[in-house]
Design an enzyme around this catalytic site. Structure first.
Site, PDB file in Angstrom:
ATOM      1  N   ALA B  98       0.852  -1.104   0.015  1.00  0.00           N
ATOM      2  CA  ALA B  98      -0.134   0.337  -0.440  1.00  0.00           C
ATOM      3  C   ALA B  98       0.700   0.840  -0.018  1.00  0.00           C
ATOM      4  O   ALA B  98       0.500   2.481  -0.279  1.00  0.00           O
ATOM      5  CB  ALA B  98      -0.740   0.106   1.406  1.00  0.00           C
ATOM      6  N   LYS B  99       1.993   1.189   0.499  1.00  0.00           N
ATOM      7  CA  LYS B  99       3.630   2.295   0.006  1.00  0.00           C
ATOM      8  C   LYS B  99       2.831   3.522   0.675  1.00  0.00           C
ATOM      9  O   LYS B  99       2.811   4.698   0.263  1.00  0.00           O
ATOM     10  CB  LYS B  99       3.560   1.938  -1.489  1.00  0.00           C
ATOM     11  CG  LYS B  99       4.390   1.152  -1.943  1.00  0.00           C
ATOM     12  CD  LYS B  99       5.109   1.515  -2.599  1.00  0.00           C
ATOM     13  CE  LYS B  99       5.379   0.093  -3.234  1.00  0.00           C
ATOM     14  NZ  LYS B  99       5.108  -0.919  -3.969  1.00  0.00           N
TER      15      LYS B  99
END
Lengths: 276, 276
Positions: B98-99
């Site tokens: 998801a960073k």
């Protein structure tokens, strides 16, 4: 041709405001911890403050926490801003605060999600993966990006203040330089915390043309006057102040937004008079 | 007490695999551009490859592009991994790619979304906002974090290679040092592209204990043998290779996963024999 920032500047002129109303449905601020309550909270805030908002900024996290229902609510909130735009006869930009950042093919999917899917006009992004991770969001000049540069939290110093290059300038200054050099489409801005006016002044030096999204006024203790002195462009624009709880948690959110808008105008007037 | 990485290591031992199957439903790889097609694509991939997967890694972007329906599909995909875990009698970790990266109160909402909401066991995060933006994800040692350190894309050089501090070491080395120093709960790893083995070796020097999530093998041209020589820990673990299209786009995804798993074992055996 319209770019994201010419669109924003039109709206700023229409409402004489540099206020960006943050739409952050914290669970603790809702009567019930549900997507429906989050939606209601935001729709009410949009209705009450639209006349004073240069932009709205929903933060994706506070919708994602409610899963698929939250995502649906996020889209409805963005749609509600469009309705207010029509009512007021002046389009209000929506900045999706999502702080994404991924490699190109993935970034394309995020861009599709934010712009085509949700209908946002701009998004906040992390610069850590470099230019190709930003490019898909810049492809349409009518859509904009605010790159994280110097954030308002204590941990910001861990990376952003590291001395880089031969000059030893902080990393956030290097990021500001990069953003300025990438801004060929007039659709890149920066996130610069209002809590650190010296850093803001330094970033303004290397990025004289860019818009700053400057969180931290109010709840986080940032001072409005100092921020305006440090970050305003020569044309009296270039700073957008996101405020969420400072408006939503007041007894009269509309009045709180109006007062903030007016206080900014007042400080700008004093600055002009004193020759700033 | 179990930590995220003791959980991962148990699974690695159970399936003799360092393979992490990426669940990236690119629109162009689907028969129809719908959340249903994305779900079907992923469920099939999970079923076919579970026996060979040390972990699964769904990338949030490819679900978000389908809005609320996509978010629902993402949860169903993660649930499907739990079902396979029960069938196999060995729990398989899910790493949500998801960073994310935001200030503390917002990070809490993202953590709730990823762990309590979606049921993921770990998440990829950007380090740009510093330690307090990571802390809410580390609070439960059974949940893990992979911090972006040196990514596999061309633009990685823009920030990550900047020389920092008095030593002039690249920023990514400074990030690795920070991560190593923050890892008191045995639940921080790093994202280190397999495409740059020299950088990987350098990161291994300053972070001798951390797990690396090493994308870039296959589609992006990274070489498996070189990566293993550069990044493996002394105990023969510490590297996880996410592969998505290199498996999902093969005629026989199960066979492709099995062969990749076996090739890694084979290289490790050769390395042990030659005294590495």
């Amino acid at each position: 041709m319209e770019t994201f920032f010419s669109f924003l500047e039109k709206r700023v002129a229409d409402c004489s405001s540099l206020l960006c109303v943050g739409l952050d449905p914290h669970v603790t601020d809702l009567p019930r911890p549900t997507a429906e309550a989050a939606l209601e909270f935001c729709l009410d805030l949009v209705r009450q403050t639209a006349a004073y908002a240069a932009a709205f900024k929903p933060n994706a996290a506070f919708f994602e926490q409610f899963g698929a229902e939250g995502w649906k609510a996020l889209k409805q909130v963005i749609d509600a801003v469009q309705e207010q735009s029509q009512r007021l006869g002046s389009r209000i930009p929506v900045i999706l605060d999502a702080k994404r950042g991924d490699i190109a093919s993935t970034a394309e999917a995020y861009a599709r999600s934010a712009f085509a899917g949700l209908g946002a006009h701009a998004i906040t992004l992390s610069p850590y993966l470099g230019k190709d991770s930003i490019a898909p969001f810049l492809a349409d000049p009518e859509k904009g990006v605010f790159l994280l540069c110097k954030t308002s939290n204590p941990g910001a110093a861990d990376l952003q203040d590291l001395p880089v290059n031969a000059t030893g300038e902080p990393l956030y200054v290097a990021v500001a330089r990069l953003a300025q050099s990438w801004n060929s489409g007039n659709n890149i801005g920066l996130v610069v915390g209002a809590t650190q006016p010296e850093a803001m002044a330094r970033i303004r030096e290397v990025a004289p043309e860019l818009w700053f999204l400057a969180p931290g006024v109010g709840a986080q203790g940032g001072d409005l006057e100092t921020a305006l002195m440090s970050g305003l462009r020569r044309d009296g624009k270039g700073l957008l102040f996101p405020v969420s709880r400072g408006i939503s948690q007041q007894d009269d959110p509309a009045g709180a937004a109006a007062r903030l808008r007016d206080r900014i105008i007042d400080i700008q007037y004093q600055m002009t008079k004193s020759g700033h």
